[in-house]
Design an enzyme around this catalytic site. Structure first.
Site, PDB file in Angstrom:
ATOM      1  N   HIS A   1       0.833  -1.199   0.000  1.00 52.44           N
ATOM      2  CA  HIS A   1       0.000   0.000   0.000  1.00 52.44           C
ATOM      3  C   HIS A   1       0.862   1.241   0.000  1.00 52.44           C
ATOM      4  CE1 HIS A   1      -2.440  -3.170   1.795  1.00 52.44           C
ATOM      5  NE2 HIS A   1      -3.389  -2.629   1.069  1.00 52.44           N
TER       6      HIS A   1
ATOM      7  N   ILE B   1      -8.877  10.422   2.358  1.00 56.14           N
ATOM      8  CA  ILE B   1      -9.864   9.950   1.364  1.00 56.14           C
ATOM      9  C   ILE B   1     -10.977   9.181   2.075  1.00 56.14           C
ATOM     10  CG2 ILE B   1     -10.196   8.493  -0.672  1.00 56.14           C
ATOM     11  CD1 ILE B   1      -7.194   8.710  -1.233  1.00 56.14           C
ATOM     12  N   GLY B   2     -10.588   8.258   2.954  1.00 58.74           N
ATOM     13  CA  GLY B   2     -11.583   7.423   3.630  1.00 58.74           C
ATOM     14  C   GLY B   2     -12.469   8.246   4.551  1.00 58.74           C
TER      15      GLY B   2
ATOM     16  N   THR C   1     -10.122   0.840   8.275  1.00 64.26           N
ATOM     17  CA  THR C   1     -10.129   0.807   9.735  1.00 64.26           C
ATOM     18  C   THR C   1     -10.999   1.933  10.290  1.00 64.26           C
ATOM     19  OG1 THR C   1      -7.828   0.121   9.577  1.00 64.26           O
ATOM     20  CG2 THR C   1      -8.627   0.702  11.759  1.00 64.26           C
TER      21      THR C   1
ATOM     22  N   ARG D   1      -1.664   0.107  10.392  1.00 68.77           N
ATOM     23  CA  ARG D   1      -0.795   0.128   9.241  1.00 68.77           C
ATOM     24  C   ARG D   1       0.589   0.707   9.545  1.00 68.77           C
ATOM     25  NH1 ARG D   1      -2.710   0.279   4.360  1.00 68.77           N
ATOM     26  NH2 ARG D   1      -3.895  -1.475   5.049  1.00 68.77           N
TER      27      ARG D   1
ATOM     28  N   ASP E   1      -0.528  10.762  15.020  1.00 72.46           N
ATOM     29  CA  ASP E   1      -1.307   9.709  14.361  1.00 72.46           C
ATOM     30  C   ASP E   1      -2.450  10.359  13.567  1.00 72.46           C
ATOM     31  OD1 ASP E   1      -2.385   6.974  13.948  1.00 72.46           O
ATOM     32  OD2 ASP E   1      -4.055   7.852  15.054  1.00 72.46           O
ATOM     33  N   ALA E   2      -2.659   9.871  12.350  1.00 69.46           N
ATOM     34  CA  ALA E   2      -3.662  10.486  11.470  1.00 69.46           C
ATOM     35  C   ALA E   2      -5.073  10.398  12.074  1.00 69.46           C
ATOM     36  CB  ALA E   2      -3.629   9.800  10.108  1.00 69.46           C
ATOM     37  N   GLY E   3      -5.416   9.226  12.594  1.00 64.61           N
ATOM     38  CA  GLY E   3      -6.765   9.049  13.150  1.00 64.61           C
ATOM     39  C   GLY E   3      -6.962   9.858  14.426  1.00 64.61           C
TER      40      GLY E   3
END
Ligand SMILES: Nc1ncnc2c1ncn2[C@@H]1O[C@H](COP(=O)(O)OP(=O)(O)O)[C@@H](O)[C@H]1O
Ligand SMILES: O=C(COP(=O)(O)O)[C@@H](O)CO
Length: 583
Positions: free
Chosen positions: A217, A409-410, A450, A549, A562-564
């Protein structure tokens, strides 16, 4: 560079449409993916595979006799949603139960697991199996955390061939476990892929260097070395895999192995053959007998330049299954009798269709107070969609540091769908609880991945806590957030300190509960908790990821939040704005 696309957001859907149009002999489209176009004997176990788009021929190209019965197809680099998987599995099921198979990624594990629960609730026996062949992604002592790469193919094939022989579900699962335990892969990369619509690759490797231990990925490698010759590359791949034999293989000499030399996208066939020439010689020197080797593109990552080597250490049974015939759009082997078209079955079963219909046009009865609160919920979800949209590129950049770059994007896909579903439900007179649960389903369904599963859980927990009867007061909202925090930890298994959104959700929930406990009105309490969330998100920059990931690239992510966690903090701040406006 991915050059040919229309709307990048429609890439995966349009690719699937073209794929099915080109391969009607093998597959027919169903909601969520594809199933075999040929008849399957009643009572046979259905092997349903799946994962994100961007990896062709994984996963839709591997559907056909001797291989998968169906494939659930997610968006680019995002797992399909539980609804998609449920839909494909329902359409593929012929009475023998379903084995769901996928690569070991957080989003896939969550969504396929939820799909299995839904199938069981429908009375369809379902089991799951995650392929974890990539030895670079975790050490042998943590092999259950490894990612799935080109080892998907031999493991899917072993299980599917066992299903084709008429074995019952538990035995097909045992075959998958045996093949998984004996399959190892390792790869190298020279450049990352460029996603449709993006103007630069997910990672670059300096000239004359290569990344060692690739992901599929666009995850950068775990190390970097000087660019090898083809023979040196072959030696590195073979020697690395021979150092990590399965537990029950003491010595490679005298063993038989299925061998896959996989191209990731832009390494072409003749280069692969030059490498394979040496791979074959080295395995021969080690006393390994090669069985039915595959050299080509079997799991790709758009235009990524990279190769991987997979070995499946065969016993008599696994060899029989590896040699068994298969006939799929992208993988054919041996000879099969003429195929019977699947004439008896409707294009999509009614049950499968049900999962895909938009939210029901009626909503449960709600009190006036709850309907008023639903207006605030809708405004909050509008604010969520807007803030995510405004920060989508930034979220993608943060995620690309150590993940797959698709977080923006998600999140955009999920939050937009959630807002639309909420607006529909609100228009029908729904209460706050129903507006949130409809938004939850839409987010999880449209985003996959996720974060799709986790945000679906957050909104569903909140919806359940708020309900459609009472006017939700500050304490009830705080309870809902606390329940959402517990549900996310239970579903994803992450705890504070793992460098995930949990590092923000837990302190946010605690701060909100404390502030509402002091008697602060909701907007003021939320303001205080959102400040805590922002600080907690920034603090994740100092953590090393232990989940998701980013974990194999832990050091690379030091210094980046962290992105989330970051997206959650942005959302809490935006929701505060909506609460103020609706005060
Ligand atoms: N087990 C987990 N529990 C909670 N949050 C997680 C977990 N794994 C990953 N995450 C969160 O999900 C975010 C990534 O979401 P997303 O972009 O959808 O991931 P992916 O592309 O890996 O499916 C991470 O930044 C992290 O905050
Ligand atoms: O990317 C995939 C799924 O993983 P996520 O955890 O949802 O990102 C998929 O391409 C591999 O199956």
């Amino acid at each position: 560079m991915t050059r040919l696309f229309n709307d990048p957001a429609a890439f995966a859907d349009e690719a699937l449409e073209g794929f099915t149009a080109a391969h009607r002999r093998w597959v027919r489209p169903v909601t969520g993916g594809v199933v075999r176009a040929t008849a399957t004997p009643a009572g046979q176990v259905a092997v349903v595979i799946g994962g994100g788009s961007g990896h062709y021929p994984a996963f839709s190209g591997l559907v056909g006799r001797g291989l998968a019965h169906g494939a659930a197809v997610g968006n680019v680099f995002a797992s399909p949603s539980a609804r998609q998987i449920h839909s494909v599995a329902t359409a593929a099921h012929v009475g023998g139960g379903v084995l769901l198979m996928y690569g070991n990624y957080a989003g896939d594990v969550l969504h396929f697991g939820q799909a299995a629960e839904r199938l069981a609730a429908d009375g369809i026996e379902a089991r799951t199996f995650a392929v974890a062949d990539d030895i670079s992604s975790a050490g042998p002592e943590e092999s259950a955390k490894r990612r799935g790469i080109a080892g998907d193919l031999p493991v899917f094939k072993a299980a599917a061939a066992a299903a084709e022989q008429g074995l019952p579900l538990e035995e097909v699962l045992r075959v998958a476990e045996r093949a998984g335990a004996r399959t190892r892969s390792f790869g190298i990369a020279f450049s990352g892929c460029t996603l449709p619509g993006a103007d630069h690759p997910l990672f670059t490797v300096p000239a004359a260097r290569m990344a060692v231990g690739l992901g599929i990925h666009g995850e950068p490698g775990i190390g970097e070395e000087a660019l090898p010759t083809a023979d040196e590359a072959a030696r590195l791949l073979v020697e690395t895999l021979l150092k990590e034999l399965p537990e029950d293989v003491a010595d490679p000499a005298g063993q038989r192995a299925a061998v896959i030399l996989n191209g990731l996208g832009s390494v072409k066939y003749e280069e692969l053959f030059v490498v394979y020439r040496r791979v074959a010689a080295l395995l021969g020197d080690a006393g390994v007998e090669i069985v039915d080797p595959e050299v080509g593109e079997l799991v790709t990552s758009f235009d990524m330049a990279g190769i991987s080597l997979t070995l499946t250490w065969l016993d008599d049974r696994l060899e029989e299954l590896w040699r068994a015939p298969a006939d799929t759009p992208a993988y054919r082997k041996g000879a099969l009798d003429a195929a019977e078209p699947d004439l008896d079955r409707a294009p999509v079963t009614a049950a499968a269709q049900d999962t895909a219909v938009p939210a029901a046009p009626v909503v449960p009865a709600a009190s006036d107070a709850s309907r008023r609160a639903a207006g605030t919920v809708l405004a909050a979800l509008d604010a969520v969609a807007r803030v995510v949209d405004a920060h989508a590129d930034e979220l993608g950049r943060i995620d690309a540091v150590a993940g797959d770059g698709d977080h923006g994007i998600g999140m955009r896909r999920g939050s937009t769908a959630a807002h639309w579903a909420a607006a529909d439900a609100h228009g029908l007179g729904a209460g706050a609880g129903t507006v949130l649960t409809r938004a939850a389903d839409a987010w999880a369904d449209k985003a996959g991945g996720t974060s799709g599963a986790l945000w679906g859980t957050i909104l569903r927990s909140l919806g359940t806590a708020l309900g459609d009867r009472e006017a939700p007061d500050a304490a009830r909202v705080a309870e809902g957030v606390t329940e959402a925090s517990a549900a996310v930890r239970q579903l994803g298994g992450a705890e504070v300190g793992d460098k995930t959104m949990v590092d923000v959700l837990v302190p946010f929930a605690d701060a909100l509960a404390a502030a509402t406990g002091e008697g602060l009105p909701l907007a003021d309490a939320w303001d205080r908790a959102a400040t805590t969330a922002t600080a907690a998100a920034a603090g994740t920059a100092d953590l090393l990821p232990r989940r998701g990931r980013a974990r194999p690239h832990a050091e690379k992510s030091l210094g980046t939040p962290d992105a989330g966690a970051h997206s959650l903090a942005l959302i809490t701040r935006a929701v505060h704005g909506a609460l103020l406006d609706h005060h």
